[in-house]
Write an enzyme that holds these catalytic residues in place. Structure first.
Site, PDB file in Angstrom:
ATOM      1  CG  HIS A 176      -4.572  -5.926  11.991  1.00 15.71           C
ATOM      2  ND1 HIS A 176      -4.025  -5.051  12.912  1.00 15.71           N
ATOM      3  CD2 HIS A 176      -5.032  -5.126  10.983  1.00 15.71           C
ATOM      4  CE1 HIS A 176      -4.150  -3.809  12.474  1.00 15.71           C
ATOM      5  NE2 HIS A 176      -4.764  -3.829  11.317  1.00 15.71           N
ATOM      6  CG  ASN A 214      -4.835   2.594   9.510  1.00 11.32           C
ATOM      7  OD1 ASN A 214      -4.416   3.726   9.736  1.00 11.32           O
ATOM      8  ND2 ASN A 214      -4.303   1.816   8.587  1.00 11.32           N
ATOM      9  CG  ASN A 258      -8.129   0.687   7.410  1.00 16.39           C
ATOM     10  OD1 ASN A 258      -7.518   0.228   8.373  1.00 16.39           O
ATOM     11  ND2 ASN A 258      -7.612   0.735   6.205  1.00 16.39           N
TER      12      ASN A 258
END
Length: 189
Positions: free
Chosen positions: A20, A114, A68
């Site tokens: 990520h 996100n 996020n």
């Protein structure tokens, strides 16, 4: 031409070099030869660095808000420096692309990411340039969360490091040509 290049990821050593965090990894690779260091900027909730490349001011930021809420840092930075979405490029991971593939896009939905959802929400548009780096999908029964927060296996790690070199070349090519569409045609794949 002033540009803001954002790499998405999660802050902290726990997430260092996870799938990520390829956006952070890409920025680290791009700025390494420039002899500049990221510093924590609490105003923007990001690690930032500014430099000149080919006489143009370029800002690089890594939001420290966690994925996020990345849009908060991006919106604050754009507003403070009076930049527009046309000045923005976001580099991030993509589950739906094979490990190591690169895709340049000039606009589009969040596609379930996100960090991109947060940026779209905060800046009010999905019309911004982006560079997606494929991380592949989890195999077996691994959850998506565990997969994206996990590190690359040795084979994929080599692929990703080669990909980061390609992203570095592509960003530098773009900064020279100032033509995102031309960069897309040359480096997509």
């Amino acid at each position: 031409m002033t540009k803001l290049i954002v790499g998405l990821g999660n802050p902290g050593s726990k997430y260092h070099e996870t799938k990520h965090n390829v956006g952070f990894m890409a920025l680290d690779r791009i700025v390494k030869p420039l002899n500049v260091q990221f510093t924590e900027n609490k105003t923007f909730k990001a690690e930032t660095v500014a430099t000149f490349i080919n006489g143009e001011k370029i800002y690089f930021i890594k939001p420290t808000t966690f994925m996020n809420a990345s849009g908060l840092a991006v919106r604050a930075f754009l507003a403070y420096y009076n930049l527009t979405v046309e000045d923005l490029i976001v580099i991030y991971d993509d589950l739906d692309m094979e490990v190591g593939k690169i895709r340049f896009r000039q606009k589009g939905s969040a596609g379930g990411h996100n960090g991109i959802k947060s940026i779209i929400k905060e800046i009010g548009t999905q019309e911004f340039d982006r560079i997606k780096i494929g991380i592949g999908r989890p195999k077996d029964k691994m959850t998506v969360v565990n997969y994206v927060l996990g590190k690359f296996d040795k084979k994929d790690e080599i692929t990703i490091f080669n990909t980061l070199d390609k992203v570095d070349k592509a960003v530098n090519y773009y900064l020279q040509t100032k033509n995102f569409e031309q960069t897309m045609q040359k480096f997509n794949g």
